[in-house]
Design a protein around this motif. Sequence first.
Motif, PDB file in Angstrom:
ATOM      1  N   ASP A  59      28.270  13.049  10.013  1.00  0.00           N
ATOM      2  CA  ASP A  59      27.851  14.047   9.418  1.00  0.00           C
ATOM      3  C   ASP A  59      27.773  13.945   7.947  1.00  0.00           C
ATOM      4  O   ASP A  59      26.843  14.030   6.854  1.00  0.00           O
ATOM      5  CB  ASP A  59      28.280  15.445   9.729  1.00  0.00           C
ATOM      6  N   MET A  60      28.933  13.552   7.499  1.00  0.00           N
ATOM      7  CA  MET A  60      29.053  13.268   5.853  1.00  0.00           C
ATOM      8  C   MET A  60      28.300  12.032   5.447  1.00  0.00           C
ATOM      9  O   MET A  60      27.785  12.117   4.370  1.00  0.00           O
ATOM     10  CB  MET A  60      30.691  13.111   5.525  1.00  0.00           C
ATOM     11  N   LEU A  61      28.084  11.000   6.185  1.00  0.00           N
ATOM     12  CA  LEU A  61      27.353   9.875   5.926  1.00  0.00           C
ATOM     13  C   LEU A  61      25.879  10.194   5.754  1.00  0.00           C
ATOM     14  O   LEU A  61      25.233   9.830   4.754  1.00  0.00           O
ATOM     15  CB  LEU A  61      27.616   8.727   7.070  1.00  0.00           C
ATOM     16  N   GLU A  62      25.566  10.971   6.635  1.00  0.00           N
ATOM     17  CA  GLU A  62      24.205  11.475   6.605  1.00  0.00           C
ATOM     18  C   GLU A  62      23.760  12.363   5.523  1.00  0.00           C
ATOM     19  O   GLU A  62      22.710  12.211   4.867  1.00  0.00           O
ATOM     20  CB  GLU A  62      23.842  12.255   7.769  1.00  0.00           C
ATOM     21  N   LYS A  63      24.668  13.178   4.955  1.00  0.00           N
ATOM     22  CA  LYS A  63      24.556  13.975   3.904  1.00  0.00           C
ATOM     23  C   LYS A  63      24.644  13.135   2.506  1.00  0.00           C
ATOM     24  O   LYS A  63      24.596  13.688   1.619  1.00  0.00           O
ATOM     25  CB  LYS A  63      25.502  15.109   3.924  1.00  0.00           C
ATOM     26  N   GLY A  64      25.202  11.958   2.604  1.00  0.00           N
ATOM     27  CA  GLY A  64      25.439  11.271   1.277  1.00  0.00           C
ATOM     28  C   GLY A  64      26.781  11.870   0.563  1.00  0.00           C
ATOM     29  O   GLY A  64      27.067  11.476  -0.381  1.00  0.00           O
ATOM     30  N   GLU A  65      27.711  12.217   1.456  1.00  0.00           N
ATOM     31  CA  GLU A  65      28.850  12.647   0.825  1.00  0.00           C
ATOM     32  C   GLU A  65      30.114  11.806   1.169  1.00  0.00           C
ATOM     33  O   GLU A  65      31.246  11.729   0.609  1.00  0.00           O
ATOM     34  CB  GLU A  65      29.417  14.075   1.609  1.00  0.00           C
ATOM     35  N   VAL A  66      29.641  10.500   1.962  1.00  0.00           N
ATOM     36  CA  VAL A  66      30.468   9.479   2.173  1.00  0.00           C
ATOM     37  C   VAL A  66      29.605   8.199   1.973  1.00  0.00           C
ATOM     38  O   VAL A  66      28.566   8.165   2.456  1.00  0.00           O
ATOM     39  CB  VAL A  66      31.249   9.363   3.465  1.00  0.00           C
ATOM     40  N   ASP A  67      30.050   7.072   1.215  1.00  0.00           N
ATOM     41  CA  ASP A  67      29.168   5.766   1.068  1.00  0.00           C
ATOM     42  C   ASP A  67      29.588   4.883   2.250  1.00  0.00           C
ATOM     43  O   ASP A  67      28.759   4.289   2.853  1.00  0.00           O
ATOM     44  CB  ASP A  67      29.616   5.387  -0.228  1.00  0.00           C
ATOM     45  N   VAL A  68      30.983   4.692   2.409  1.00  0.00           N
ATOM     46  CA  VAL A  68      31.290   3.660   3.289  1.00  0.00           C
ATOM     47  C   VAL A  68      32.300   4.265   4.337  1.00  0.00           C
ATOM     48  O   VAL A  68      33.109   5.405   4.169  1.00  0.00           O
ATOM     49  CB  VAL A  68      32.145   2.581   2.552  1.00  0.00           C
ATOM     50  N   ALA A  69      32.452   3.844   5.646  1.00  0.00           N
ATOM     51  CA  ALA A  69      33.356   4.407   6.719  1.00  0.00           C
ATOM     52  C   ALA A  69      33.539   3.641   7.664  1.00  0.00           C
ATOM     53  O   ALA A  69      32.922   2.638   8.159  1.00  0.00           O
ATOM     54  CB  ALA A  69      32.740   5.649   7.164  1.00  0.00           C
ATOM     55  N   PHE A  70      34.625   3.583   8.326  1.00  0.00           N
ATOM     56  CA  PHE A  70      35.275   2.885   9.498  1.00  0.00           C
ATOM     57  C   PHE A  70      35.149   3.724  10.683  1.00  0.00           C
ATOM     58  O   PHE A  70      35.792   4.764  10.933  1.00  0.00           O
ATOM     59  CB  PHE A  70      36.607   2.576   9.244  1.00  0.00           C
ATOM     60  N   VAL A  71      33.873   3.509  11.407  1.00  0.00           N
ATOM     61  CA  VAL A  71      33.549   4.284  12.628  1.00  0.00           C
ATOM     62  C   VAL A  71      33.306   3.383  13.889  1.00  0.00           C
ATOM     63  O   VAL A  71      33.426   2.355  13.681  1.00  0.00           O
ATOM     64  CB  VAL A  71      32.333   5.130  12.333  1.00  0.00           C
ATOM     65  N   CYS A  72      33.451   4.158  14.997  1.00  0.00           N
ATOM     66  CA  CYS A  72      33.327   3.472  16.151  1.00  0.00           C
ATOM     67  C   CYS A  72      32.011   2.974  16.249  1.00  0.00           C
ATOM     68  O   CYS A  72      31.101   3.436  15.663  1.00  0.00           O
ATOM     69  CB  CYS A  72      33.810   4.122  17.355  1.00  0.00           C
ATOM     70  N   SER A  73      31.581   1.994  17.441  1.00  0.00           N
ATOM     71  CA  SER A  73      30.384   1.777  17.416  1.00  0.00           C
ATOM     72  C   SER A  73      29.221   2.734  18.000  1.00  0.00           C
ATOM     73  O   SER A  73      28.218   2.695  17.566  1.00  0.00           O
ATOM     74  CB  SER A  73      30.549   0.378  18.580  1.00  0.00           C
ATOM     75  N   PRO A  74      29.651   3.477  19.000  1.00  0.00           N
ATOM     76  CA  PRO A  74      28.862   4.671  19.138  1.00  0.00           C
ATOM     77  C   PRO A  74      28.232   5.369  18.064  1.00  0.00           C
ATOM     78  O   PRO A  74      27.089   5.562  17.653  1.00  0.00           O
ATOM     79  CB  PRO A  74      29.361   5.684  20.152  1.00  0.00           C
ATOM     80  N   PRO A  75      29.216   5.825  17.291  1.00  0.00           N
ATOM     81  CA  PRO A  75      28.914   6.644  15.865  1.00  0.00           C
ATOM     82  C   PRO A  75      27.691   5.706  15.037  1.00  0.00           C
ATOM     83  O   PRO A  75      26.964   6.132  14.258  1.00  0.00           O
ATOM     84  CB  PRO A  75      30.098   6.954  15.262  1.00  0.00           C
ATOM     85  N   TYR A  76      28.061   4.276  15.024  1.00  0.00           N
ATOM     86  CA  TYR A  76      27.219   3.529  14.357  1.00  0.00           C
ATOM     87  C   TYR A  76      25.923   3.480  14.822  1.00  0.00           C
ATOM     88  O   TYR A  76      25.049   3.621  14.036  1.00  0.00           O
ATOM     89  CB  TYR A  76      27.619   2.150  14.251  1.00  0.00           C
ATOM     90  N   ILE A  77      25.578   3.436  15.966  1.00  0.00           N
ATOM     91  CA  ILE A  77      24.579   3.325  16.932  1.00  0.00           C
ATOM     92  C   ILE A  77      23.773   4.379  16.476  1.00  0.00           C
ATOM     93  O   ILE A  77      22.475   4.396  16.298  1.00  0.00           O
ATOM     94  CB  ILE A  77      24.532   2.971  18.181  1.00  0.00           C
ATOM     95  N   LEU A  78      24.248   5.662  16.818  1.00  0.00           N
ATOM     96  CA  LEU A  78      23.649   6.944  16.705  1.00  0.00           C
ATOM     97  C   LEU A  78      23.484   7.049  15.217  1.00  0.00           C
ATOM     98  O   LEU A  78      22.175   7.649  15.031  1.00  0.00           O
ATOM     99  CB  LEU A  78      24.620   8.271  17.288  1.00  0.00           C
ATOM    100  N   GLY A  79      24.151   6.881  14.369  1.00  0.00           N
ATOM    101  CA  GLY A  79      23.812   7.059  12.961  1.00  0.00           C
ATOM    102  C   GLY A  79      22.607   6.068  12.411  1.00  0.00           C
ATOM    103  O   GLY A  79      21.612   6.406  11.558  1.00  0.00           O
ATOM    104  N   ARG A  80      22.610   4.937  12.927  1.00  0.00           N
ATOM    105  CA  ARG A  80      21.442   3.896  12.647  1.00  0.00           C
ATOM    106  C   ARG A  80      20.202   4.482  13.153  1.00  0.00           C
ATOM    107  O   ARG A  80      19.355   4.165  12.438  1.00  0.00           O
ATOM    108  CB  ARG A  80      21.870   2.553  13.457  1.00  0.00           C
ATOM    109  N   ASP A  81      20.197   5.080  14.458  1.00  0.00           N
ATOM    110  CA  ASP A  81      19.049   5.568  15.041  1.00  0.00           C
ATOM    111  C   ASP A  81      18.513   6.814  14.533  1.00  0.00           C
ATOM    112  O   ASP A  81      17.220   7.118  13.976  1.00  0.00           O
ATOM    113  CB  ASP A  81      19.234   5.867  16.562  1.00  0.00           C
ATOM    114  N   LYS A  82      19.312   7.713  13.701  1.00  0.00           N
ATOM    115  CA  LYS A  82      19.060   8.940  13.209  1.00  0.00           C
ATOM    116  C   LYS A  82      18.943   8.848  11.697  1.00  0.00           C
ATOM    117  O   LYS A  82      17.745   9.367  11.338  1.00  0.00           O
ATOM    118  CB  LYS A  82      20.374   9.805  13.515  1.00  0.00           C
ATOM    119  N   PHE A  83      19.598   8.108  10.893  1.00  0.00           N
ATOM    120  CA  PHE A  83      19.455   8.222   9.360  1.00  0.00           C
ATOM    121  C   PHE A  83      19.592   6.621   8.827  1.00  0.00           C
ATOM    122  O   PHE A  83      19.717   6.603   7.536  1.00  0.00           O
ATOM    123  CB  PHE A  83      20.230   9.191   8.782  1.00  0.00           C
ATOM    124  N   GLY A  84      19.403   5.639   9.626  1.00  0.00           N
ATOM    125  CA  GLY A  84      19.467   4.200   8.950  1.00  0.00           C
ATOM    126  C   GLY A  84      20.788   3.707   8.693  1.00  0.00           C
ATOM    127  O   GLY A  84      20.942   2.834   7.454  1.00  0.00           O
TER     128      GLY A  84
END
Length: 322
Positions: free
Chosen positions: A89-114
Amino acid sequence: MIIFALIRTGQLMPKRFGFFIFALTLTFLLWADIAQYAVASQEPLRIGLTAVIVEDFLQLNRQLLQYVGEKVGVPVELVLRKSYQEMNDMLEKGEVDVAFVCSPPYILGRDKFGLELLVVPQINGEPLYYSYVVVPKDSEAKRFEDLRGKVYAFSDPLSNSGKLVPTYFLAKMGETPETFFKRYIYTQSHYNSIEAVAVGFVDGASVDSYVWDLADATDPKFTKKTKIIEKFIPFPFTPFVIRKEIDPVLKERIRGAFLNMHSDAKGKEILNKLRIDKFVKVPDSFYNPVREMLNFVKDSKTQEAKKLARPKVGETKIPKER
């Protein structure tokens, strides 16, 4: 050398030479101050970590991120959150620039907000890891299937090794966590899951092999009270991700700091403490096995929902004749 050439040719008189050097020095110092101010006043690079994987190794990860900031030449602001969903949620809102996340959050984030891949840790020669099924040391369970009807621990709803993998294998068995276990809990941390098993709060847990192995090597007070009864096939390791809006030049500087870390003495020392060989770059397709598991589980839930929606024998209502 240009200055001395000008002196030799008479284009710069010795009388004026002292003034020229003074002006040159003043200009250099002025630019140095400006550069220093620019770095000091630069917006910090906000890097996010979650408790799911790093809670008990926070100091080592602080050293890692501080190192990256020093190499990139920008201040680093560490952002901590409890769950992967909060971090996404923070990555999507631009409140965080870089993050160490798991593979499902990456895949979901890529599909939802690039959301974009940055780098991936390499462990024991490959950027892969396992999902361990751990139980108490004195448990009679010998395989995952023996935990039917037991109390189980997952780490995070969006964790690959701590939720998706066991749910995927249950789906292949025609089961769900709800049908297979007596009940299950979320601990919000792989280390918490290990502790929950060690103290007997749960009968088993799915945990990240990297976290279990690192804990066992550095502080085995809980791992020594557990045992691994199943190692599910290796999967793509947890990535560092970055927002697509980040300046491309800065993005490559950040990636370069990670990729070259193993070639630097200070960086190598930090990596050794974290039991990481180095960071590598991988394509998005590297995470296709995780996509396949996500889709399989999603399809299984859809089929199960359709089954539940079907009227049972004897419940079909026949319209009355008018």
